[in-house]
Design an enzyme around this catalytic site. Structure first.
Site, PDB file in Angstrom:
ATOM      1  CG  HIS A 162      -1.710   1.382   1.268  1.00  0.00           C
ATOM      2  ND1 HIS A 162      -3.334   0.723   0.528  1.00  0.00           N
ATOM      3  CD2 HIS A 162      -1.278   3.088   1.566  1.00  0.00           C
ATOM      4  CE1 HIS A 162      -3.673   2.198   1.250  1.00  0.00           C
ATOM      5  NE2 HIS A 162      -3.083   2.960   1.494  1.00  0.00           N
ATOM      6  CD  GLU A 163       1.414   3.786   3.587  1.00  0.00           C
ATOM      7  OE1 GLU A 163       1.782   4.352   3.373  1.00  0.00           O
ATOM      8  OE2 GLU A 163       0.530   3.468   3.962  1.00  0.00           O
ATOM      9  CG  HIS A 221      -0.347   5.761  -1.373  1.00  0.00           C
ATOM     10  ND1 HIS A 221      -0.887   6.183  -1.644  1.00  0.00           N
ATOM     11  CD2 HIS A 221      -0.022   5.421   0.122  1.00  0.00           C
ATOM     12  CE1 HIS A 221      -2.230   5.718  -1.297  1.00  0.00           C
ATOM     13  NE2 HIS A 221      -1.625   5.324   0.093  1.00  0.00           N
TER      14      HIS A 221
END
Length: 228
Positions: A23-24, A27
């Site tokens: 997820h990170e 980003h």
């Protein structure tokens, strides 16, 4: 007082760690593609979990929640983003915001595919090895966790990803008012968590999760299922 479920921790924590890392990473990678190198300079464009680890949110809180039978909840260190560096502010902000859940969607589908492959390859086994049963259980957890992360992060509550998308969808005269919510967003989130109000997400999580796992579950060898 209930017993601590160490097995549940050992099965769920690696899946959660992978899911939060992806997820990170999403980003950070998309931010770099949109012109912002802030996360890159801090070593965040990587799938190394150590770069995104938040000891409280990634390890301690999830271990306590999983081990005690509470709903699984965790977080990683937020990726630093400087929207001023985006080549196009609106496009960049939206793409970076949805990049994390896009990675979770990719993982959810990947776990579902692996689940089907495992179910198909063991379909004719009289007694599948316990190791394969454990792996099957982890794949199920992988689907559910990633669908859960998608729905949770899309909630339009600052600072969750969904709030960035909502901001750009609102008429200009409402954006400033909505932005003031960022001052209270974390308080609202903790109230929802501690009061159990986030339980409304559970049925919503199960619908897409069951849809993804349906093909595998339709052919699964009963010996792979936990407790069978």
């Amino acid at each position: 007082m209930g017993t601590f479920d160490l097995r549940a921790v050992l099965l769920s924590l690696p899946v959660l760690l992978l899911s939060l890392t992806a997820h990170e990473f999403g980003h950070a990678w998309v931010a770099l593609r949109q012109g912002d190198d802030t996360a890159y300079r801090q070593g965040r464009v990587t799938m190394n979990p150590a770069a995104h680890l938040d000891w409280l949110g990634t390890i301690i809180f999830p271990v306590m929640a999983i081990g005690s039978g509470m709903p699984l909840l965790g977080w990683a260190r937020p990726v630093p983003v400087d929207p001023r560096k985006f080549r196009n502010y609106v496009r960049g902000d939206i793409l970076v915001s949805v990049a994390g859940v896009a990675m979770n969607a990719l993982l959810a589908v990947s776990f579902a595919v692996l689940l089907f492959v495992l179910a198909a390859s063991t379909r004719s086994m009289a007694a599948p090895p316990e190791a394969l049963s454990t792996l099957f259980e982890m794949m199920v957890i992988g689907v559910v966790v990633n669908v859960g992360l998608i729905l949770f992060n899309l909630l339009p509550i600052p600072p969750l990803d969904g709030s960035h998308v909502m901001y750009h969808l609102l008429p200009p005269h409402l954006r400033q008012q909505y932005q003031t919510l960022s001052l209270y967003g974390m308080i609202v989130l903790w109230v929802l968590v501690l009061t159990g109000m986030l339980r409304f997400l559970f049925p919503l999580i199960l619908v897409p999760a069951r849809l993804l796992m349906g093909p595998a579950m339709s052919i699964v060898n009963p010996g792979l299922l936990p407790g069978v």
